[in-house]
Write a protein that holds these residues in place. Structure first.
Motif, PDB file in Angstrom:
ATOM      1  N   LEU A   1       0.820  -1.211   0.000  1.00 18.42           N
ATOM      2  CA  LEU A   1       0.000   0.000   0.000  1.00 18.42           C
ATOM      3  C   LEU A   1       0.859   1.268   0.000  1.00 18.42           C
ATOM      4  O   LEU A   1       0.668   2.182   0.818  1.00 18.42           O
ATOM      5  CB  LEU A   1      -0.976  -0.003   1.177  1.00 18.42           C
ATOM      6  N   HIS A   2       1.831   1.331  -0.943  1.00 21.11           N
ATOM      7  CA  HIS A   2       2.615   2.556  -1.114  1.00 21.11           C
ATOM      8  C   HIS A   2       1.706   3.724  -1.514  1.00 21.11           C
ATOM      9  O   HIS A   2       0.689   3.524  -2.191  1.00 21.11           O
ATOM     10  CB  HIS A   2       3.632   2.388  -2.257  1.00 21.11           C
ATOM     11  N   ALA A   3       2.088   4.919  -1.133  1.00 19.91           N
ATOM     12  CA  ALA A   3       1.540   6.094  -1.806  1.00 19.91           C
ATOM     13  C   ALA A   3       2.063   6.033  -3.241  1.00 19.91           C
ATOM     14  O   ALA A   3       3.267   5.892  -3.458  1.00 19.91           O
ATOM     15  CB  ALA A   3       2.007   7.374  -1.122  1.00 19.91           C
ATOM     16  N   HIS A   4       1.173   6.085  -4.237  1.00 21.41           N
ATOM     17  CA  HIS A   4       1.643   5.827  -5.591  1.00 21.41           C
ATOM     18  C   HIS A   4       0.794   6.549  -6.630  1.00 21.41           C
ATOM     19  O   HIS A   4      -0.298   7.047  -6.332  1.00 21.41           O
ATOM     20  CB  HIS A   4       1.650   4.322  -5.882  1.00 21.41           C
ATOM     21  N   THR A   5       1.305   6.563  -7.858  1.00 24.78           N
ATOM     22  CA  THR A   5       0.550   7.024  -9.017  1.00 24.78           C
ATOM     23  C   THR A   5       0.081   5.789  -9.774  1.00 24.78           C
ATOM     24  O   THR A   5       0.889   4.900 -10.070  1.00 24.78           O
ATOM     25  CB  THR A   5       1.432   7.885  -9.943  1.00 24.78           C
ATOM     26  N   ARG A   6      -1.205   5.729 -10.086  1.00 18.70           N
ATOM     27  CA  ARG A   6      -1.788   4.533 -10.705  1.00 18.70           C
ATOM     28  C   ARG A   6      -2.222   4.832 -12.137  1.00 18.70           C
ATOM     29  O   ARG A   6      -2.880   5.831 -12.406  1.00 18.70           O
ATOM     30  CB  ARG A   6      -2.986   4.052  -9.891  1.00 18.70           C
ATOM     31  N   PHE A   7      -1.844   3.928 -13.057  1.00 22.10           N
ATOM     32  CA  PHE A   7      -2.271   4.005 -14.456  1.00 22.10           C
ATOM     33  C   PHE A   7      -3.084   2.743 -14.751  1.00 22.10           C
ATOM     34  O   PHE A   7      -2.518   1.649 -14.842  1.00 22.10           O
ATOM     35  CB  PHE A   7      -1.061   4.065 -15.400  1.00 22.10           C
ATOM     36  N   ASN A   8      -4.410   2.887 -14.895  1.00 21.06           N
ATOM     37  CA  ASN A   8      -5.266   1.730 -15.181  1.00 21.06           C
ATOM     38  C   ASN A   8      -5.355   1.534 -16.691  1.00 21.06           C
ATOM     39  O   ASN A   8      -6.398   1.752 -17.316  1.00 21.06           O
ATOM     40  CB  ASN A   8      -6.664   1.934 -14.592  1.00 21.06           C
ATOM     41  N   VAL A   9      -4.272   1.111 -17.297  1.00 18.57           N
ATOM     42  CA  VAL A   9      -4.180   1.008 -18.754  1.00 18.57           C
ATOM     43  C   VAL A   9      -3.381  -0.238 -19.118  1.00 18.57           C
ATOM     44  O   VAL A   9      -2.711  -0.835 -18.284  1.00 18.57           O
ATOM     45  CB  VAL A   9      -3.496   2.255 -19.365  1.00 18.57           C
ATOM     46  N   LYS A  10      -3.437  -0.606 -20.390  1.00 15.69           N
ATOM     47  CA  LYS A  10      -2.613  -1.702 -20.879  1.00 15.69           C
ATOM     48  C   LYS A  10      -1.157  -1.257 -20.917  1.00 15.69           C
ATOM     49  O   LYS A  10      -0.845  -0.124 -21.275  1.00 15.69           O
ATOM     50  CB  LYS A  10      -3.079  -2.139 -22.261  1.00 15.69           C
ATOM     51  N   VAL A  11      -0.274  -2.186 -20.581  1.00 12.95           N
ATOM     52  CA  VAL A  11       1.145  -1.845 -20.438  1.00 12.95           C
ATOM     53  C   VAL A  11       1.731  -1.325 -21.742  1.00 12.95           C
ATOM     54  O   VAL A  11       2.437  -0.308 -21.760  1.00 12.95           O
ATOM     55  CB  VAL A  11       1.935  -3.071 -19.938  1.00 12.95           C
ATOM     56  N   HIS A  12       1.427  -1.996 -22.862  1.00 10.16           N
ATOM     57  CA  HIS A  12       2.035  -1.559 -24.117  1.00 10.16           C
ATOM     58  C   HIS A  12       1.525  -0.191 -24.550  1.00 10.16           C
ATOM     59  O   HIS A  12       2.233   0.555 -25.225  1.00 10.16           O
ATOM     60  CB  HIS A  12       1.861  -2.607 -25.222  1.00 10.16           C
ATOM     61  N   HIS A  13       0.299   0.160 -24.162  1.00 12.84           N
ATOM     62  CA  HIS A  13      -0.201   1.516 -24.437  1.00 12.84           C
ATOM     63  C   HIS A  13       0.550   2.541 -23.584  1.00 12.84           C
ATOM     64  O   HIS A  13       0.879   3.635 -24.047  1.00 12.84           O
ATOM     65  CB  HIS A  13      -1.702   1.598 -24.155  1.00 12.84           C
ATOM     66  N   TRP A  14       0.811   2.191 -22.334  1.00 11.79           N
ATOM     67  CA  TRP A  14       1.558   3.089 -21.450  1.00 11.79           C
ATOM     68  C   TRP A  14       2.963   3.324 -21.986  1.00 11.79           C
ATOM     69  O   TRP A  14       3.480   4.441 -21.963  1.00 11.79           O
ATOM     70  CB  TRP A  14       1.602   2.500 -20.042  1.00 11.79           C
ATOM     71  N   LEU A  15       3.600   2.249 -22.452  1.00 15.43           N
ATOM     72  CA  LEU A  15       4.967   2.378 -22.975  1.00 15.43           C
ATOM     73  C   LEU A  15       5.028   3.323 -24.175  1.00 15.43           C
ATOM     74  O   LEU A  15       5.973   4.108 -24.303  1.00 15.43           O
ATOM     75  CB  LEU A  15       5.507   1.004 -23.370  1.00 15.43           C
ATOM     76  N   ARG A  16       4.016   3.252 -25.029  1.00 11.47           N
ATOM     77  CA  ARG A  16       3.988   4.148 -26.198  1.00 11.47           C
ATOM     78  C   ARG A  16       3.885   5.601 -25.776  1.00 11.47           C
ATOM     79  O   ARG A  16       4.429   6.497 -26.429  1.00 11.47           O
ATOM     80  CB  ARG A  16       2.820   3.782 -27.123  1.00 11.47           C
ATOM     81  N   ALA A  17       3.162   5.835 -24.680  1.00 10.94           N
ATOM     82  CA  ALA A  17       2.971   7.217 -24.224  1.00 10.94           C
ATOM     83  C   ALA A  17       4.145   7.727 -23.394  1.00 10.94           C
ATOM     84  O   ALA A  17       4.206   8.924 -23.082  1.00 10.94           O
ATOM     85  CB  ALA A  17       1.673   7.314 -23.403  1.00 10.94           C
ATOM     86  N   HIS A  18       5.067   6.833 -23.037  1.00  7.44           N
ATOM     87  CA  HIS A  18       6.207   7.211 -22.198  1.00  7.44           C
ATOM     88  C   HIS A  18       7.506   6.740 -22.855  1.00  7.44           C
ATOM     89  O   HIS A  18       8.073   5.705 -22.466  1.00  7.44           O
ATOM     90  CB  HIS A  18       6.067   6.620 -20.788  1.00  7.44           C
TER      91      HIS A  18
END
Length: 568
Positions: free
Chosen positions: A327-344
């Motif tokens: 339960l870290h304090a964190h930033t959450r991305f509820n997306v598919k991993v390969h879509h996230w990689l394209r955006a980053h």
């Protein structure tokens, strides 16, 4: 007669609704009260619109459906009769909920007037699975007072919840007697169905939901964070989402800790072993950011590292579930991993920490020396890539062997790997593997412990249905060797934890009409596998090992690497 006909009309609408929601596999247990559902499913199969599967054991049937759903990536329906048959589905429902697998459970029931009055096989089934389903539909007994429109819309809404959340739908369906003697003509021409004839002639769902398109946006501070010292941890993920992930991490010069369930070729393999080295772990904890892709990490050392890390933490995982036990304090991305990689996009830079690479290379030869050349649990895990077919699927059971594979194996990029690591139980593992093989129609290698196999013996019957080469490895260490890792007195551990059974599996294989082999050496195993892969049927291969051989090697590796000095 009118009651039995209308029961079938009611069942027809239920099943037609589910088929339009993508259900093509129905798993059916024997029973009388579920007859309207069963016979309508048979009609759908006869028209080649669905596949029906049967099994005499409801617990195994539930896990078989789980395997079908995992491999097909579509919801699978289960039909059972009333009474304790329904309760036997609970373990599979729990596992499906924990891992986000879509099952639709149809439990036939006695009508309300037969509950709590001493009627046979009448138990309280409404909401019996508590909070585990994402939707629970408690239908009334079939009545023309309810329109077909209402029944379809109610079920469609439950399916919509499932698409958004993933998990289990429980539909409780009471039926009054009589249940038999309804002709197809009487059913199809019943006046209650008149208003939906047009819908029945089509293949569309009643309610067509327009999916919301979510564009993945770059994090506002990505240009800053991608210059920092980073660690990525890769857990359980669909294989299609891992494309390019390791290349991305290597370009960034970040450390990648990977779980065997990730289906990626680890650039730093054996992390569960080398993370036992406290010097390296402390240096790794100096990272500025950790990004977690997926969830469900097997490795105790990876989980300990994550528990101690207290800087910037991001999670990329396509669900709404909490997937961070710390339960870290964190930033959450509820997306598919390969879509996230394209955006980053990555920033090319040199590795910020070289010790993990040195230790991973050291572990390759160190592990080889420790496991030796004999055919044992540890060597089987370490050399697992030698026995896998090129076009196959690997299913790993729970307890000790899955930990050995996660710690000691280096598997090919993209190789399909399945587990039941939601609740991590030992029930239903054989049944799940059978379902995966049949849905995927590919060769399967299933690695199961001896207690897991004994716990799910009935499911060996399901392997007579496979049409591809299928190998069941039973690792027989005479009990629960995972408990060797516990700091419990030896006598107590043996009697109350390990529970030696002194059984072997040749007669069991014969009972279920499966091919059987017990190799003693790697050369024996090579000959056995050559024959097994030439058959479109199942071979049970028993690997008998010393009770504590695998656990002792595992403990010794961790102890020795914890004191290793880099460069020696």
């Amino acid at each position: 007669m009118s009651i039995s006909v209308f029961n079938r009309c009611w069942a027809k609408v239920i099943l037609e609704t589910l088929v339009r929601q993508g259900v093509s596999h129905f798993c059916i247990a024997p029973g009388s009260r579920s007859t309207p559902l069963t016979l309508e499913a048979v009609r759908l199969q006869e028209s080649q619109r669905i596949n029906c599967h049967t099994h005499f054991d409801e617990r195994g049937l539930g896990f078989f459906a789980l395997g079908l759903a995992k491999a097909s990536k579509k919801p699978v329906a289960v039909i059972v009769t009333s009474g304790t048959a329904t309760a036997n589905l609970y373990p599979a429902i729990i596992e499906a909920r924990q891992t986000g697998v879509n099952l639709i459970i149809l439990t036939a029931d006695r009508p309300l007037e037969l509950l709590e009055c001493g009627a046979n096989q009448a138990i309280l089934q409404q909401n019996m699975f508590a909070d585990y389903p994402v939707a629970a539909v408690n239908l009334p007994k079939p009545s023309q007072d309810y329109s077909a429109h209402w029944l379809i819309s109610t079920l469609d809404q439950a399916c919509y919840h499932q698409k958004n959340q993933t998990g289990v739908i429980h539909i409780n369906v009471p039926f009054s007697e009589p249940l038999y003697e309804a002709s197809s003509e009487a059913i199809d021409t019943h006046p209650w169905l008149e208003n939906i004839h047009r819908w029945l002639s089509q293949k569309k769902p009643w309610i067509i939901q327009q999916s919301e398109q979510k564009e993945v946006l770059m994090h506002a501070n990505w240009d800053h964070w991608r210059t920092m010292r980073g660690v990525i941890v890769v857990g359980r993920l669909p294989a299609e989402q891992t494309m390019g992930l390791m290349s991305w991490a290597n370009t960034m010069g970040w450390i990648a800790l990977t779980d065997v369930q990730a289906s990626v070729e680890a650039s730093l393999p054996y992390a569960d072993i080398w993370l036992a080295n406290q010097t390296v772990k402390q240096k790794l904890l100096q990272a500025d950011i950790v990004i977690q892709f997926g969830s469900g990490f097997i490795s105790k050392r990876i989980n300990q590292f994550l528990a101690e890390f207290n800087a910037e933490y991001w999670i990329v995982e396509q669900s709404d579930r909490l997937v961070d036990p710390v339960l870290h304090a964190h930033t959450r991305f509820n997306v598919k991993v390969h879509h996230w990689l394209r955006a980053h996009p990555p920033l090319r830079q040199k590795p910020w920490l070289l010790e993990p690479l040195a230790l991973a290379k050291f572990c390759a030869s160190f592990i080889e020396k420790q496991v030796g050349g004999n055919l044992n649990e540890a060597s089987l895990a370490h050399h697992l890539d030698r026995i896998l077919p090129n076009n196959g699927i690997l299913f790993l059971g729970n307890s000790l062997f899955v930990r050995l594979v996660d710690a000691l194996a280096k598997l090919p990029e993209g190789y399909p790997i399945y587990t039941n690591r939601g609740a991590s139980g030992i029930d239903g593992l054989l049944a799940t593997a059978a379902g995966i093989g049949i849905a995927a129609n590919q060769p399967v290698v299933a690695m199961i412990g001896d207690l897991s196999a004994l716990y799910d013996l009935n499911s060996l019957a399901l392997f007579k249905k496979v049409t591809q080469p299928t190998i069941i490895f039973v690792i027989n260490n005479n009990g629960g060797a995972i408990f060797d890792m516990l700091p419990v007195d030896a006598d107590v551990k043996d009697k109350y934890y390990r529970m030696p059974h002194h059984l072997e599996f040749s007669h069991i294989a014969q009972t279920f009409d499966l091919k059987y082999a017990r190799p003693y050496t790697w050369a024996d195993l090579g000959s056995v596998l050559k024959i097994a892969y030439s058959r479109r049927e199942t071979t049970l291969i028993e690997i008998k090992v010393g009770a504590s051989d695998g656990s002792n090697i595992y403990k010794r590796l961790i102890e020795q690497i914890s004191y290793a000095v880099i460069g020696e």
